[in-house]
Design a protein around this motif. Sequence first.
Motif, PDB file in Angstrom:
ATOM      1  N   ALA A  61      -8.936  -1.826   9.836  1.00 49.22           N
ATOM      2  CA  ALA A  61      -9.269  -0.242   9.670  1.00 49.22           C
ATOM      3  C   ALA A  61      -9.235   0.511  11.066  1.00 49.22           C
ATOM      4  N   LEU A  62      -8.705   1.631  10.880  1.00 48.42           N
ATOM      5  CA  LEU A  62      -8.942   2.445  12.352  1.00 48.42           C
ATOM      6  C   LEU A  62     -10.021   3.546  11.873  1.00 48.42           C
ATOM      7  N   VAL A  71      -8.612  13.550  14.306  1.00 46.02           N
ATOM      8  CA  VAL A  71      -8.281  13.119  13.111  1.00 46.02           C
ATOM      9  C   VAL A  71      -6.401  13.226  13.273  1.00 46.02           C
ATOM     10  N   SER A  72      -6.167  14.349  13.657  1.00 46.27           N
ATOM     11  CA  SER A  72      -4.649  14.485  13.707  1.00 46.27           C
ATOM     12  C   SER A  72      -3.956  13.390  14.580  1.00 46.27           C
ATOM     13  N   LEU A  73      -4.417  12.898  15.900  1.00 39.68           N
ATOM     14  CA  LEU A  73      -4.009  11.708  16.381  1.00 39.68           C
ATOM     15  C   LEU A  73      -3.893  10.517  15.741  1.00 39.68           C
ATOM     16  N   ALA A  74      -4.878  10.179  14.873  1.00 36.75           N
ATOM     17  CA  ALA A  74      -5.027   8.907  14.087  1.00 36.75           C
ATOM     18  C   ALA A  74      -3.862   8.980  12.973  1.00 36.75           C
ATOM     19  N   LEU A  75      -3.789  10.181  12.587  1.00 38.43           N
ATOM     20  CA  LEU A  75      -2.672  10.437  11.354  1.00 38.43           C
ATOM     21  C   LEU A  75      -1.471   9.793  11.860  1.00 38.43           C
ATOM     22  N   GLN A  76      -1.211  10.210  13.038  1.00 28.73           N
ATOM     23  CA  GLN A  76       0.096   9.837  13.642  1.00 28.73           C
ATOM     24  C   GLN A  76       0.082   8.235  13.756  1.00 28.73           C
ATOM     25  N   ALA A  77      -1.037   7.580  13.920  1.00 29.98           N
ATOM     26  CA  ALA A  77      -0.949   6.110  13.890  1.00 29.98           C
ATOM     27  C   ALA A  77      -0.918   5.272  12.568  1.00 29.98           C
ATOM     28  N   VAL A  78      -1.703   6.032  11.499  1.00 31.95           N
ATOM     29  CA  VAL A  78      -1.867   5.335  10.296  1.00 31.95           C
ATOM     30  C   VAL A  78      -1.117   5.761   9.276  1.00 31.95           C
ATOM     31  N   ALA A  79      -0.597   6.912   9.057  1.00 32.91           N
ATOM     32  CA  ALA A  79       0.280   7.411   8.099  1.00 32.91           C
ATOM     33  C   ALA A  79       1.458   6.444   7.764  1.00 32.91           C
ATOM     34  N   GLY A  80       1.357   6.020   6.107  1.00 34.17           N
ATOM     35  CA  GLY A  80       2.522   5.377   5.748  1.00 34.17           C
ATOM     36  C   GLY A  80       2.423   3.834   6.138  1.00 34.17           C
ATOM     37  N   THR A  81       1.325   3.399   6.937  1.00 32.00           N
ATOM     38  CA  THR A  81       1.267   2.094   7.436  1.00 32.00           C
ATOM     39  C   THR A  81       0.426   1.104   6.222  1.00 32.00           C
ATOM     40  N   GLY A  82      -0.426   1.523   5.650  1.00 33.72           N
ATOM     41  CA  GLY A  82      -1.435   1.065   4.713  1.00 33.72           C
ATOM     42  C   GLY A  82      -2.662   0.652   5.391  1.00 33.72           C
ATOM     43  N   THR A  83      -2.824   1.027   6.715  1.00 33.64           N
ATOM     44  CA  THR A  83      -4.005   0.667   7.191  1.00 33.64           C
ATOM     45  C   THR A  83      -4.950   1.894   7.033  1.00 33.64           C
ATOM     46  N   PRO A  84      -6.059   1.652   6.582  1.00 32.34           N
ATOM     47  CA  PRO A  84      -7.079   2.720   6.015  1.00 32.34           C
ATOM     48  C   PRO A  84      -7.419   3.181   7.372  1.00 32.34           C
ATOM     49  N   LEU A  85      -7.757   4.682   6.751  1.00 29.81           N
ATOM     50  CA  LEU A  85      -8.537   5.513   8.010  1.00 29.81           C
ATOM     51  C   LEU A  85      -9.883   5.691   7.753  1.00 29.81           C
ATOM     52  N   LEU A 291      -1.697   8.546   2.922  1.00 30.33           N
ATOM     53  CA  LEU A 291      -2.950   8.017   3.725  1.00 30.33           C
ATOM     54  C   LEU A 291      -3.966   7.287   3.020  1.00 30.33           C
ATOM     55  N   ARG A 292      -4.534   6.074   3.231  1.00 28.63           N
ATOM     56  CA  ARG A 292      -5.658   5.395   2.670  1.00 28.63           C
ATOM     57  C   ARG A 292      -6.917   5.779   3.355  1.00 28.63           C
ATOM     58  N   LEU A 293      -7.617   6.660   2.670  1.00 34.66           N
ATOM     59  CA  LEU A 293      -8.910   7.236   3.294  1.00 34.66           C
ATOM     60  C   LEU A 293      -9.947   6.329   3.005  1.00 34.66           C
ATOM     61  N   LEU A 294     -10.873   5.723   3.900  1.00 35.16           N
ATOM     62  CA  LEU A 294     -11.993   4.916   3.536  1.00 35.16           C
ATOM     63  C   LEU A 294     -13.154   6.151   3.021  1.00 35.16           C
TER      64      LEU A 294
END
Length: 298
Positions: A61-62, A71-85, A291-294
Motif C-alpha cells: 500500500a502507499l 493526496v494529489s501527488l499520490a493519485l498520480q502514482a496509484v490511480a488505475g494500478t490496483g495499489t491501495p492508498l 482508486l482503491r482507498l483503504l
Amino acid sequence: MTSEITIVSNPTAGRGRGAGAVGPAAGALRRAGFGVRTVVGTDAADALARAREAVADGTGALVVVGGDGMVSLALQAVAGTGTPLGVVAVGTGNDFARATGLPIREPAAAGEAIARALKEESVREIDLGRAGERWFGTVLASGFDSRVNDRGNRMRRPSGRLRYDIAMLAELAALRPIPYRITLDDGAEQEIEATLVAVGNGTSYGGGMRICAGAELDDGRFDICVVGPCSRGTLLRVFPRVYRGTHLGHPVVTVHRAAAITLAADGITGYADGEPLGPLPLTARTVPRALRLLAAGS
C-alpha cells in the motif's frame, strides 16, 4: 496484501504538522505487524518519482502523510494500478479526507484505521477525475476561484492564508462575467456566461467549501456547479453559504451532472485538488473505480 507499506510524507504540510505525524501513523502500522518504509522526497517531483517506484516494486500500500497536495501527488502514482492508498490527513484543507470520511489531524487514529483496513482487506473503490494526464479526487476549479489562486500565487507577500484573502478582494474589485464554451458528455457545445464553473468528483475545496455538495464518489458522474453572472454584493451574500452547501438553492446557481465535460474560456487556468492544470480549454472525464482507498469498515 503484502506486509510492507510505503509512507510518503510532506514535513511542511499543515504548517509543520506533517513532520510530527509520520511517527504516530507509522507506529500504528508497525504495532499491527506491518513493515514500514518511509520516503521523503526532496521536492514534489522527487516524491512522485519515489512513490511511483514503490508502486512499481509491489508495495502493499502507499500511505501519504500531508494535505490535499500530497493526496494529489499520490493519485498520480496509484490511480488505475490496483495499489491501495491510505491517507493520513494533516494538511490545511484536507478536502479529500472530508469527502471520504477519513480522520483529520489525528495521525495515530488514521494509522490505526489504515492498519485495520489492511488486515480486513477493507478497500473502498471510488471514482477519480482525469484531465489530460492528471488525476484528481475532489474539485476542478475554473473562473473566479482560479483567478484568486492565480493572483495569490503571483504575490510574494503577505504569507499564508492572508495572501489569498487579499487576492480575493482584488478579484472581487475586478469581477466580471466570463464567457465559457461548455460541452457535457456528447452534447452540443453551449456558450454561457458565468462567474465560475466547478467540476466536482468530491464535494469540497478550499478547506471545506462545499461547492459541489451533492457530488458522490462512486456514481460515475461529476456534479458541475455553475455560478452565473452576479454582482459583487450577490457573490458576497452567496459565498458564506458555500460552507454549508446551501448555495445550491440560490437562483444564480445551476448544477449539471455528466461523466465528461469540456471547458473553454480565454485567460482562465484550471486547478484540480488545488494544483494548477494549465489554461483552458481542457476536458475532464470520470474514471469509475479508479482508486482503491483503504477505509476501515468499507
